[in-house]
Design a protein around this motif. Structure first.
Motif, PDB file in Angstrom:
ATOM      1  N   LEU A 169       0.772  -1.129   0.047  1.00  0.00           N
ATOM      2  CA  LEU A 169      -0.102  -0.090   0.028  1.00  0.00           C
ATOM      3  C   LEU A 169       0.883   1.071   0.004  1.00  0.00           C
ATOM      4  O   LEU A 169       1.855   1.330   0.980  1.00  0.00           O
ATOM      5  CB  LEU A 169      -0.934  -0.068   1.259  1.00  0.00           C
ATOM      6  N   ALA A 170       0.455   2.049  -0.934  1.00  0.00           N
ATOM      7  CA  ALA A 170       1.308   3.471  -0.886  1.00  0.00           C
ATOM      8  C   ALA A 170       0.344   4.773  -1.301  1.00  0.00           C
ATOM      9  O   ALA A 170       0.397   5.685  -1.889  1.00  0.00           O
ATOM     10  CB  ALA A 170       2.134   3.485  -2.128  1.00  0.00           C
ATOM     11  N   MET A 171      -1.040   4.306  -0.862  1.00  0.00           N
ATOM     12  CA  MET A 171      -2.064   5.190  -0.736  1.00  0.00           C
ATOM     13  C   MET A 171      -2.397   5.613   0.780  1.00  0.00           C
ATOM     14  O   MET A 171      -2.376   4.798   1.425  1.00  0.00           O
ATOM     15  CB  MET A 171      -3.201   4.575  -1.609  1.00  0.00           C
ATOM     16  N   SER A 172      -2.949   6.680   0.881  1.00  0.00           N
ATOM     17  CA  SER A 172      -3.394   7.101   2.157  1.00  0.00           C
ATOM     18  C   SER A 172      -4.640   6.113   2.688  1.00  0.00           C
ATOM     19  O   SER A 172      -5.368   5.810   1.748  1.00  0.00           O
ATOM     20  CB  SER A 172      -3.921   8.792   2.593  1.00  0.00           C
ATOM     21  N   GLY A 173      -4.888   6.195   3.997  1.00  0.00           N
ATOM     22  CA  GLY A 173      -6.033   5.288   4.514  1.00  0.00           C
ATOM     23  C   GLY A 173      -7.348   5.521   3.883  1.00  0.00           C
ATOM     24  O   GLY A 173      -7.808   4.451   3.243  1.00  0.00           O
ATOM     25  N   LEU A 174      -7.642   6.763   3.758  1.00  0.00           N
ATOM     26  CA  LEU A 174      -9.048   7.120   3.192  1.00  0.00           C
ATOM     27  C   LEU A 174      -9.062   6.507   1.667  1.00  0.00           C
ATOM     28  O   LEU A 174     -10.028   6.201   1.225  1.00  0.00           O
ATOM     29  CB  LEU A 174      -9.493   8.208   3.288  1.00  0.00           C
ATOM     30  N   ALA A 176      -7.338   4.491   0.173  1.00  0.00           N
ATOM     31  CA  ALA A 176      -7.145   3.091   0.014  1.00  0.00           C
ATOM     32  C   ALA A 176      -8.678   2.420   0.293  1.00  0.00           C
ATOM     33  O   ALA A 176      -8.780   1.643  -0.682  1.00  0.00           O
ATOM     34  CB  ALA A 176      -6.144   2.381   0.799  1.00  0.00           C
ATOM     35  N   GLN A 177      -9.330   2.789   1.343  1.00  0.00           N
ATOM     36  CA  GLN A 177     -10.506   2.330   1.250  1.00  0.00           C
ATOM     37  C   GLN A 177     -11.569   2.400   0.207  1.00  0.00           C
ATOM     38  O   GLN A 177     -12.213   1.458  -0.125  1.00  0.00           O
ATOM     39  CB  GLN A 177     -11.184   2.765   2.783  1.00  0.00           C
ATOM     40  N   LEU A 178     -11.380   3.770  -0.104  1.00  0.00           N
ATOM     41  CA  LEU A 178     -12.554   4.305  -1.376  1.00  0.00           C
ATOM     42  C   LEU A 178     -12.045   3.334  -2.721  1.00  0.00           C
ATOM     43  O   LEU A 178     -13.046   2.824  -3.301  1.00  0.00           O
ATOM     44  CB  LEU A 178     -12.191   5.590  -1.610  1.00  0.00           C
ATOM     45  N   LYS A 179     -10.772   3.333  -2.960  1.00  0.00           N
ATOM     46  CA  LYS A 179     -10.432   2.596  -4.413  1.00  0.00           C
ATOM     47  C   LYS A 179     -10.537   1.206  -4.251  1.00  0.00           C
ATOM     48  O   LYS A 179     -11.118   0.477  -4.915  1.00  0.00           O
ATOM     49  CB  LYS A 179      -8.844   2.971  -4.540  1.00  0.00           C
ATOM     50  N   GLN A 180     -10.198   0.443  -3.166  1.00  0.00           N
ATOM     51  CA  GLN A 180     -10.562  -0.835  -2.886  1.00  0.00           C
ATOM     52  C   GLN A 180     -11.759  -1.225  -2.908  1.00  0.00           C
ATOM     53  O   GLN A 180     -12.015  -2.322  -3.756  1.00  0.00           O
ATOM     54  CB  GLN A 180      -9.675  -1.344  -1.522  1.00  0.00           C
ATOM     55  N   ASN A 286       3.629  -4.850  -8.627  1.00  0.00           N
ATOM     56  CA  ASN A 286       2.170  -5.131  -8.342  1.00  0.00           C
ATOM     57  C   ASN A 286       1.729  -5.899  -9.318  1.00  0.00           C
ATOM     58  O   ASN A 286       2.095  -5.764 -10.563  1.00  0.00           O
ATOM     59  CB  ASN A 286       1.300  -3.709  -8.512  1.00  0.00           C
ATOM     60  N   GLY A 287       0.648  -6.780  -9.372  1.00  0.00           N
ATOM     61  CA  GLY A 287      -0.024  -7.416 -10.415  1.00  0.00           C
ATOM     62  C   GLY A 287      -1.250  -6.659 -10.969  1.00  0.00           C
ATOM     63  O   GLY A 287      -1.913  -5.776 -10.326  1.00  0.00           O
ATOM     64  N   ASP A 288      -1.297  -6.523 -12.252  1.00  0.00           N
ATOM     65  CA  ASP A 288      -2.175  -5.798 -13.008  1.00  0.00           C
ATOM     66  C   ASP A 288      -3.736  -5.905 -12.493  1.00  0.00           C
ATOM     67  O   ASP A 288      -4.625  -5.316 -12.977  1.00  0.00           O
ATOM     68  CB  ASP A 288      -1.854  -5.573 -14.423  1.00  0.00           C
ATOM     69  N   LYS A 289      -4.016  -7.281 -12.073  1.00  0.00           N
ATOM     70  CA  LYS A 289      -5.245  -7.853 -11.683  1.00  0.00           C
ATOM     71  C   LYS A 289      -5.655  -7.714 -10.524  1.00  0.00           C
ATOM     72  O   LYS A 289      -6.528  -8.287  -9.979  1.00  0.00           O
ATOM     73  CB  LYS A 289      -5.452  -9.380 -12.366  1.00  0.00           C
ATOM     74  N   GLU A 297      -2.199   3.254  -9.222  1.00  0.00           N
ATOM     75  CA  GLU A 297      -2.386   4.337  -8.513  1.00  0.00           C
ATOM     76  C   GLU A 297      -1.210   4.081  -7.235  1.00  0.00           C
ATOM     77  O   GLU A 297      -0.444   5.107  -6.943  1.00  0.00           O
ATOM     78  CB  GLU A 297      -3.504   4.382  -7.669  1.00  0.00           C
ATOM     79  N   ASN A 298      -1.089   2.988  -6.758  1.00  0.00           N
ATOM     80  CA  ASN A 298       0.299   2.750  -5.800  1.00  0.00           C
ATOM     81  C   ASN A 298       1.608   2.674  -6.370  1.00  0.00           C
ATOM     82  O   ASN A 298       2.399   3.199  -5.850  1.00  0.00           O
ATOM     83  CB  ASN A 298      -0.365   1.322  -5.068  1.00  0.00           C
TER      84      ASN A 298
END
Length: 361
Positions: A169-174, A176-180, A286-289, A297-298
């Motif tokens: 993970l290289a996204m901020s917590g919020l 990351a939650q939104l994108k995931q 990262n895997g693209d899938k 993004e990450n």
């Protein structure tokens, strides 16, 4: 090819692994060490190439969910596979049980991402006490949330000499939650109108959790946000003229999770600020899938956030056809992983090995 075949023979049996490592030039020991305050005892396995006196040493850091030292996920022993491959290619590995798992004490459920970073640094402290480890070649490999963990640890300690992110993970917590959750919803079999509803309520709840993460009123605010959305959503669904409503948001379990220490910490995690403090070489794969940690993004954040702090030594690689566990996938949803018979991507392992040998001969 012979080495690969030997590796696969004992990937799924730790006892057999311990018995057979000597035959392929690997020394493996079960180890125990304690946190600096002595409150937590960690259990793990340290394995190294027997024929070398100097080698890089990789500490593997797990992602979300209590895991054993082998990284057993969906029936795959991911960390054991990584360790075995790296050992056979001249690289030492330390992998530990998470808090409350195996030989490690402590309570996982009350720990935060910051606590896991402290665990990683405790393991680095253990490695520094070994006379067979080069202190200038100790680094961290983090999977999933482990990417945030190793970032926090490296930002705090000069003892960490490199970082390797595998779907880290290289996204901020919020964010990351939104994108995931958006990726998971959009990849699901839900009807389009239910996908819209799921994305709407997820966004409302995540943003509310972020806003009130440090507040005693978080539980009340989450319930209020849900109640307000439910009124509007009921009206929206009525307009669809559909007889039965099968959509449900797990409000009770979400509130229970969101008001806990881990979520409060994670939702406020600032990836940019953290990664900008890291001055050591970084390799991010990262895997693209991957539906859990979005590749584009990450990977972009690893490079750009490090660059804001002046670190240009960042290599990012997106690998085709791989899911969150670096398994070759077809549907690539989480349920498929347990059905996949192949192991962790050999291409990814080769990239890690080559990068380490290039940077830490």
């Amino acid at each position: 090819m012979k080495k690969i075949i030997l590796a696969l023979m004992f990937l799924y049996n730790l006892d057999a692994y311990a018995q057979q490592t000597a035959s392929v030039g690997i020394m493996a020991d079960s180890i125990i060490f304690k946190s600096a305050d002595g409150e937590i005892t960690y259990g793990g396995t340290f394995s190294k190439p027997a024929h070398l006196k100097s080698f890089p040493t990789v500490l593997i850091v797990s992602g979300t969910g209590k895991q054993d030292r082998d990284g057993t996920m969906a029936g795959h022993k991911i960390f054991l596979e990584i360790a075995n491959y790296l050992n056979q290619n001249g690289i030492a590995v330390l992998r530990t049980d998470d808090r409350g798992q195996g030989k490690t004490t402590g309570i996982y459920e009350t720990a935060t991402t910051g606590d896991f970073a402290a665990d990683a640094l405790a393991a680095v402290g253990y490695l520094k006490k070994r006379n067979d480890v080069d202190l200038n070649k100790i680094g961290l490999l983090g999977h999933s949330e482990g990417g945030a963990v190793i970032s926090i640890a490296a930002a705090k300690s000069k003892d960490v000499k490199f970082l390797i992110s595998i779907a880290g993970l290289a996204m901020s917590g919020l964010e990351a939650q939104l994108k995931q959750n958006e990726d998971l919803v959009n990849h699901s079999a839900l009807q389009d109108y239910d996908k819209k509803r799921a994305n709407d309520i997820n966004r409302i709840m995540f943003e509310t959790a972020f806003r009130y993460a440090d507040s005693d009123s978080l539980e009340a605010k989450l319930n209020e946000a849900y109640a307000a959305w439910k009124v509007k959503d009921d009206a929206y669904f009525k307009m669809l003229n559909i007889e039965f409503d099968h959509f449900r948001f797990p409000i009770y379990s979400y509130v229970k999770n969101a008001t806990g220490p881990w979520y409060r910490y994670f939702i406020r995690y600032d990836a940019k600020s953290t990664i900008s403090k890291i001055k050591v070489p970084i390799l991010a794969l990262n895997g693209d899938k991957d539906l859990m940690v979005a590749a584009d993004e990450n990977l972009s954040n690893w490079k750009n956030f490090a660059l804001t702090g002046g670190n240009k030594n960042v290599t990012t690689i997106k690998l085709p056809g791989l899911n969150h566990l670096f398994l070759a996938c077809t549907t690539c949803d989480n349920a498929e992983s347990a059905k996949i018979k192949t192991g962790f991507s050999l291409q990814a392992l080769s990239i890690i090995k080559d990068w380490l040998k290039k940077n830490f001969r």
